[in-house]
Scaffold this motif. Structure first.
Motif, short mmCIF file in Angstrom:
data_model
loop_
_atom_site.label_atom_id
_atom_site.label_comp_id
_atom_site.label_asym_id
_atom_site.label_seq_id
_atom_site.Cartn_x
_atom_site.Cartn_y
_atom_site.Cartn_z
N SER A 102 0.83 -1.21 0.00
CA SER A 102 0.00 0.00 0.00
C SER A 102 0.86 1.25 0.00
CB SER A 102 -0.93 0.00 1.23
OG SER A 102 -1.76 -1.13 1.24
N LEU A 103 1.95 1.21 0.78
CA LEU A 103 2.87 2.35 0.80
C LEU A 103 3.56 2.51 -0.55
CD1 LEU A 103 4.25 4.57 2.45
CD2 LEU A 103 5.97 2.89 3.14
N PHE A 104 3.93 1.39 -1.16
CA PHE A 104 4.51 1.42 -2.50
C PHE A 104 3.56 2.12 -3.47
CE2 PHE A 104 5.03 -0.15 -6.79
CZ PHE A 104 6.40 -0.26 -6.98
N GLU A 105 2.29 1.77 -3.41
CA GLU A 105 1.30 2.35 -4.32
C GLU A 105 1.14 3.85 -4.09
OE1 GLU A 105 -1.18 1.42 -7.61
OE2 GLU A 105 0.19 0.16 -6.46
N SER A 106 1.11 4.26 -2.82
CA SER A 106 0.96 5.69 -2.54
C SER A 106 2.21 6.46 -2.95
CB SER A 106 0.66 5.91 -1.05
OG SER A 106 1.76 5.57 -0.23
N CYS A 107 3.40 5.90 -2.70
CA CYS A 107 4.64 6.55 -3.11
C CYS A 107 4.72 6.65 -4.63
CB CYS A 107 5.86 5.79 -2.59
SG CYS A 107 6.12 5.94 -0.81
N SER A 108 4.29 5.58 -5.32
CA SER A 108 4.28 5.58 -6.77
C SER A 108 3.34 6.64 -7.31
CB SER A 108 3.87 4.20 -7.29
OG SER A 108 3.88 4.16 -8.70
N GLY A 109 2.20 6.82 -6.65
CA GLY A 109 1.25 7.84 -7.08
C GLY A 109 1.78 9.24 -6.85
N LEU A 110 2.25 9.51 -5.63
CA LEU A 110 2.71 10.86 -5.29
C LEU A 110 3.98 11.25 -6.05
CD1 LEU A 110 2.11 10.79 -1.44
CD2 LEU A 110 1.04 12.36 -3.05
N GLY A 140 2.37 15.73 -8.95
CA GLY A 140 2.96 16.44 -10.08
C GLY A 140 3.08 17.93 -9.84
N VAL A 141 2.01 18.56 -9.38
CA VAL A 141 2.06 20.00 -9.14
C VAL A 141 2.92 20.31 -7.92
CG1 VAL A 141 0.03 20.16 -7.63
CG2 VAL A 141 0.64 22.10 -9.11
N GLY A 142 2.95 19.37 -6.97
CA GLY A 142 3.81 19.56 -5.80
C GLY A 142 5.26 19.60 -6.18
N PHE A 143 5.66 18.74 -7.12
CA PHE A 143 7.05 18.74 -7.52
C PHE A 143 7.40 19.97 -8.36
CE2 PHE A 143 10.46 17.68 -10.52
CZ PHE A 143 11.48 17.50 -9.60
N VAL A 144 6.47 20.42 -9.18
CA VAL A 144 6.73 21.63 -9.96
C VAL A 144 7.00 22.81 -9.02
CG1 VAL A 144 5.74 23.33 -11.54
CG2 VAL A 144 5.44 20.90 -11.99
N ALA A 145 6.16 22.92 -7.98
CA ALA A 145 6.36 23.99 -7.00
C ALA A 145 7.72 23.84 -6.32
CB ALA A 145 5.24 23.97 -5.97
N LEU A 146 8.07 22.61 -5.99
CA LEU A 146 9.37 22.33 -5.37
C LEU A 146 10.50 22.69 -6.32
CD1 LEU A 146 11.15 20.80 -3.17
CD2 LEU A 146 10.84 18.79 -4.61
N LEU A 186 1.33 28.97 -12.28
CA LEU A 186 1.61 27.54 -12.45
C LEU A 186 0.35 26.71 -12.25
CD1 LEU A 186 5.05 27.15 -10.60
CD2 LEU A 186 4.64 26.88 -13.04
N PHE A 187 -0.39 27.01 -11.19
CA PHE A 187 -1.60 26.24 -10.91
C PHE A 187 -2.65 26.43 -12.02
CE2 PHE A 187 0.07 25.86 -6.63
CZ PHE A 187 -0.40 24.62 -6.23
N SER A 217 -3.30 11.58 -14.85
CA SER A 217 -2.07 10.79 -14.94
C SER A 217 -1.15 11.30 -16.03
CB SER A 217 -2.43 9.32 -15.20
OG SER A 217 -1.28 8.53 -15.31
N THR A 218 -1.73 11.74 -17.14
CA THR A 218 -0.93 12.19 -18.28
C THR A 218 -0.23 13.51 -18.00
OG1 THR A 218 -2.44 11.08 -19.82
CG2 THR A 218 -0.99 12.77 -20.74
N VAL A 219 -0.97 14.50 -17.52
CA VAL A 219 -0.36 15.82 -17.30
C VAL A 219 0.59 15.81 -16.11
CG1 VAL A 219 -2.32 17.01 -18.34
CG2 VAL A 219 -2.27 16.68 -15.87
N ALA A 220 0.43 14.83 -15.22
CA ALA A 220 1.38 14.67 -14.10
C ALA A 220 2.55 13.79 -14.49
CB ALA A 220 0.66 14.07 -12.90
N THR A 221 2.57 13.33 -15.76
CA THR A 221 3.55 12.36 -16.26
C THR A 221 3.69 11.20 -15.28
OG1 THR A 221 5.46 13.58 -15.34
CG2 THR A 221 4.82 14.06 -17.61
#
Length: 484
Positions: A102-110, A140-146, A186-187, A217-221
């Motif tokens: 479950s953690l793998f899935e959430s990390c993969s998503g985020l 995706g947007v979190g990383f762009v901000a980062l 950006l947002f 999924s696409t726009v977040a690559t």
């Protein structure tokens, strides 16, 4: 105190509050569709809000000006905490998953990696499918901000490189009203390309739910889809739309915005964008030719499928359209070469990033010149500007840390039972947030469902490390970080 932990908690509070609110979206969807799972998402939202409240309480007397150390600890803590909370719906909704999975899935998503341990997606609750898409989108947007706010400020990659992406944003953007305008822009752009991608998917035949989740999924690559088949079985129109939006999402968002507000051709003059496009065109054309002559594909199909898969890998979206490891040795070797490259900085893509490859090539070329002409005055350049020593140092340090972590993780994966090919390619895929591996067991035709719990934890760490550019996470685990 070297680090103001109360300030870290203060910064965490609003981010966790927003995440808690977002967690109610799949709960509402499940309730409206009279399906199971409302309770798990409500619990996730409540836990997120509770942790946010605790952080807010701890941070009431915190200072106002975050230091570099505070920013590093905040960033790492936020992604780890959110990943742990985001794993709750997977664990309680899908009884066949362990918490490590479950953690793998959430990390993969985020992290927008897109690898999955879930099988038979068509039979899973739609709220879970929506939750995966939401994790992609906010990750995706979190990383762009980062990438455009915290990393340049902390010299991770150098503010000079950040300025080359969009010369309309300069040093004055740091913690000023100009920064607020930049983030809002950006947002707005991120939402705009989501809406546009969704509309094209609907025109292409997707239903509303599939169109929205796939567009997220696409726009977040990211690469997570609603079915086990990924993009296999979709129409050529859908595939062409996906190629376009994967490319758009792999380019620097600020440069796109700057070009749209002024000179559009500035976008195509940027060295990083030109390099990224050239890599895709050259590799995809070479793969297409190999498919025509070695696999008997017709011209249109060869170019469509080759461009789709090449862009899916370089953008780190990781969608699957056929298994490129089964085509021919030449094509497989090309995909292995581009597996770690990634897209452009300041985008939702992961990977090493194109600009780092270009800087290394510039340094290589400069060194060759100096070997031939010892007295020549020549310096590495990027976008026709001399690269400052701090940027060169940060690029080299990042690449060394990437290679070190990749080697270490591969060795650990081998010791946990994976063969060498699976270990290396899965590690590189997770560390670069690509998705598919290129081994005998883990490849574009399979997923990570058979991976053991210890390996799930290892690859989860790789995904978070890769998403946060490695060094901001590693430094939080050193003694010097907590000393003056």
């Amino acid at each position: 105190m070297v680090i103001d932990f109360r300030l870290v908690a203060k910064l965490l509070a609003p981010a966790l509050f927003l995440f808690g609110i977002v967690s109610f979206i799949p709960a509402i969807y499940a309730l409206c569709n009279t399906t199971h799972g409302t309770g798990a998402f409500v619990a996730t939202g409540i836990i997120g809000l509770f942790v946010s409240f605790c952080c807010h309480t701890l941070g009431k007397k915190a200072g106002q000006n975050p230091s570099i150390r505070v920013l590093f600890l905040f960033t790492t803590s936020l992604w780890v905490i959110v990943a742990l909370i985001a794993a709750i719906p997977f664990y309680y909704q899908l009884p066949d998953l362990s918490f490590s999975q479950s953690l793998f899935e959430s990390c993969s998503g985020l992290s927008t990696t897109g690898s999955t341990v879930i099988t038979h997606l068509e039979q899973r609750p739609q709220a879970i499918i929506l939750w995966r898409a939401i994790l992609h989108y906010i990750g995706g947007v979190g990383f762009v901000a980062l990438a455009v706010v915290i990393l340049p400020i902390s010299a991770m990659g150098g503010m000079s490189i950040f300025k080359t992406e969009s010369q309309s944003f300069d040093d004055s953007a740091k913690f000023t009203p100009h920064l607020k305008t930049m983030v809002i822009s950006l947002f707005v752009w991120y939402v705009a390309i989501l809406v546009a991608c969704t509309l094209f998917y609907v025109v292409g035949g997707f239903d509303i739910f599939t169109a929205i989740t796939t567009a997220m999924s696409t726009v977040a690559t990211g690469g997570m889809t609603t079915t086990d088949a990924s993009m296999n079985g979709t129409t050529p129109f859908i595939q062409y739309v996906t190629i376009v939006f994967m490319l758009i999402s792999s380019c620097p968002f600020l440069l796109i915005l700057s070009s749209l507000s002024g000179n559009f051709f500035k976008f195509f003059k940027d060295q990083q964008v030109k390099g990224f496009i050239i890599i895709n065109v050259v590799v995809a054309t070479a793969v297409a030719i190999s498919l025509i002559y070695l696999n008997d594909y017709d011209l249109e199909k060869a170019f469509r499928i080759s461009f789709f898969n090449v862009v899916a890998v370089t953008s780190t979206t990781g969608y699957s359209l056929e298994d490129f490891t089964l085509w021919n040795p030449f094509a497989s070797s090309l995909f292995l070469c581009i597996l770690a490259i990634g897209g452009c900085s300041g985008s939702t893509s992961g990977g090493i990033k194109t600009f780092r490859i270009q800087i290394c090539l510039s340094m290589f070329n400069t060194q060759l010149q100096k070997l031939l002409h010892p007295h020549i005055v020549s310096e590495p350049r990027f976008n026709r500007k001399v690269i400052d020593p701090a940027t060169l140092s940060s690029v080299i340090t990042y690449l060394v840390s990437y290679i070190f972590i990749a080697m270490l993780s591969s060795i650990v994966a081998c010791s946990l039972g994976l063969d060498l090919g699976d270990s290396i390619t899965a590690t590189v895929s997770c560390l670069s947030n690509v998705g598919p591996a290129m081994g005998t067991t883990l490849n574009p035709s399979s997923n990570f469902s058979q991976v053991s719990n210890p390996l799930c934890l290892l690859f989860s760490a790789d995904m978070i490390l890769g998403r946060l550019e490695i060094l901001p996470v590693l430094i939080c685990f050193t003694r010097m970080f907590y000393k003056r």
